[in-house]
Design a protein around this motif. Structure first.
Motif, short mmCIF file in Angstrom:
data_model
loop_
_atom_site.label_atom_id
_atom_site.label_comp_id
_atom_site.label_asym_id
_atom_site.label_seq_id
_atom_site.Cartn_x
_atom_site.Cartn_y
_atom_site.Cartn_z
N PRO A 1 -4.79 18.50 -0.56
CA PRO A 1 -5.04 17.33 -1.42
C PRO A 1 -6.52 17.19 -1.75
O PRO A 1 -7.38 17.53 -0.94
CB PRO A 1 -4.54 16.16 -0.58
CG PRO A 1 -4.63 16.64 0.83
CD PRO A 1 -4.40 18.12 0.78
N ASP A 2 -6.81 16.68 -2.93
CA ASP A 2 -8.19 16.46 -3.37
C ASP A 2 -8.26 15.08 -4.03
O ASP A 2 -8.27 14.96 -5.26
CB ASP A 2 -8.61 17.56 -4.35
CG ASP A 2 -10.09 17.47 -4.70
OD1 ASP A 2 -10.84 16.85 -3.93
OD2 ASP A 2 -10.48 18.02 -5.74
N PRO A 3 -8.32 14.02 -3.21
CA PRO A 3 -8.33 12.67 -3.80
C PRO A 3 -9.69 12.34 -4.41
O PRO A 3 -10.72 12.87 -4.01
CB PRO A 3 -8.05 11.77 -2.60
CG PRO A 3 -8.58 12.52 -1.44
CD PRO A 3 -8.35 13.99 -1.76
N ASP A 4 -9.66 11.47 -5.41
CA ASP A 4 -10.90 10.98 -6.01
C ASP A 4 -11.56 9.99 -5.06
O ASP A 4 -10.89 9.13 -4.48
CB ASP A 4 -10.61 10.28 -7.34
CG ASP A 4 -10.15 11.25 -8.40
OD1 ASP A 4 -10.57 12.42 -8.34
OD2 ASP A 4 -9.38 10.84 -9.29
N PRO A 5 -12.91 10.09 -4.87
CA PRO A 5 -13.58 9.13 -3.99
C PRO A 5 -13.61 7.75 -4.63
O PRO A 5 -13.94 7.60 -5.80
CB PRO A 5 -14.99 9.70 -3.84
CG PRO A 5 -15.17 10.60 -5.02
CD PRO A 5 -13.81 11.08 -5.41
N VAL A 6 -13.22 6.76 -3.86
CA VAL A 6 -13.18 5.38 -4.34
C VAL A 6 -13.95 4.52 -3.34
O VAL A 6 -13.77 4.64 -2.13
CB VAL A 6 -11.73 4.88 -4.46
CG1 VAL A 6 -11.69 3.43 -4.89
CG2 VAL A 6 -10.95 5.74 -5.42
N GLN A 7 -14.82 3.66 -3.86
CA GLN A 7 -15.58 2.76 -2.99
C GLN A 7 -14.65 1.71 -2.40
O GLN A 7 -13.90 1.07 -3.14
CB GLN A 7 -16.69 2.08 -3.79
CG GLN A 7 -17.55 1.17 -2.96
CD GLN A 7 -18.71 0.61 -3.78
OE1 GLN A 7 -18.95 1.01 -4.89
NE2 GLN A 7 -19.42 -0.32 -3.20
N PRO A 8 -14.67 1.54 -1.09
CA PRO A 8 -13.80 0.54 -0.47
C PRO A 8 -14.18 -0.87 -0.93
O PRO A 8 -15.35 -1.14 -1.21
CB PRO A 8 -14.06 0.69 1.03
CG PRO A 8 -14.75 1.99 1.19
CD PRO A 8 -15.42 2.28 -0.10
N PHE B 1 -23.30 9.44 -2.97
CA PHE B 1 -22.12 10.27 -3.24
C PHE B 1 -20.91 9.76 -2.48
O PHE B 1 -19.81 9.70 -3.02
CB PHE B 1 -22.41 11.72 -2.85
CG PHE B 1 -21.20 12.60 -2.90
CD1 PHE B 1 -20.69 13.01 -4.12
CD2 PHE B 1 -20.58 13.01 -1.73
CE1 PHE B 1 -19.56 13.82 -4.17
CE2 PHE B 1 -19.46 13.81 -1.78
CZ PHE B 1 -18.95 14.22 -3.00
N LEU B 2 -21.10 9.37 -1.22
CA LEU B 2 -19.98 8.92 -0.41
C LEU B 2 -19.47 7.56 -0.83
O LEU B 2 -18.27 7.29 -0.73
CB LEU B 2 -20.38 8.90 1.07
CG LEU B 2 -20.66 10.26 1.71
CD1 LEU B 2 -21.16 10.08 3.12
CD2 LEU B 2 -19.41 11.13 1.67
N VAL B 3 -20.35 6.68 -1.28
CA VAL B 3 -19.95 5.32 -1.62
C VAL B 3 -19.41 5.22 -3.03
O VAL B 3 -18.50 4.43 -3.30
CB VAL B 3 -21.13 4.35 -1.41
CG1 VAL B 3 -20.79 2.97 -1.90
CG2 VAL B 3 -21.50 4.29 0.06
N SER B 4 -19.91 6.03 -3.95
CA SER B 4 -19.47 5.89 -5.35
C SER B 4 -18.09 6.45 -5.58
O SER B 4 -17.54 7.19 -4.88
CB SER B 4 -20.45 6.57 -6.28
OG SER B 4 -20.47 7.96 -6.06
#
Length: 92
Positions: free
Chosen positions: A15-22, A89-92
């Motif tokens: 799986p390759d989910p899109d990063p989403v800010q919590p 990168f991790l938060v956006s």
């Protein structure tokens, strides 16, 4: 129940989910922006101080000792920028 995956199908199964800010982390990103700004301002002031000391002490032959201080300040800028990019990168 085991699934038989071939080597060709393996990249499709990862799986390759899109990063989403919590939700609720907008304040964190604001604080990180302020911390980055303050840290880079301190590094710039350190460069100014090292340059001024280098200019003052150049007549006495001690100007070369401050090259290490300039290197440390520039190293700090690199570490701060890399950390800010990673968090961005991790938060956006």
């Amino acid at each position: 129940m085991a699934t038989n995956l071939t080597l060709e199908a393996l990249p499709q199964a990862v799986p390759d989910p899109d990063p989403v800010q919590p939700p609720g982390t907008e304040g964190f990103t604001t604080m990180m922006g302020w911390a980055r700004w303050v840290a880079l301002a301190v590094c710039i002031l350190g460069l100014f101080a090292a340059g001024a000391l280098m200019a003052i002490q150049s007549r006495r032959g001690e100007g070369g000792e401050h090259v290490g201080k300039i290197g440390m300040a520039l190293g700090g800028v690199i570490v701060i920028s890399a950390g800010a990019s990673l968090v961005g990168f991790l938060v956006s």
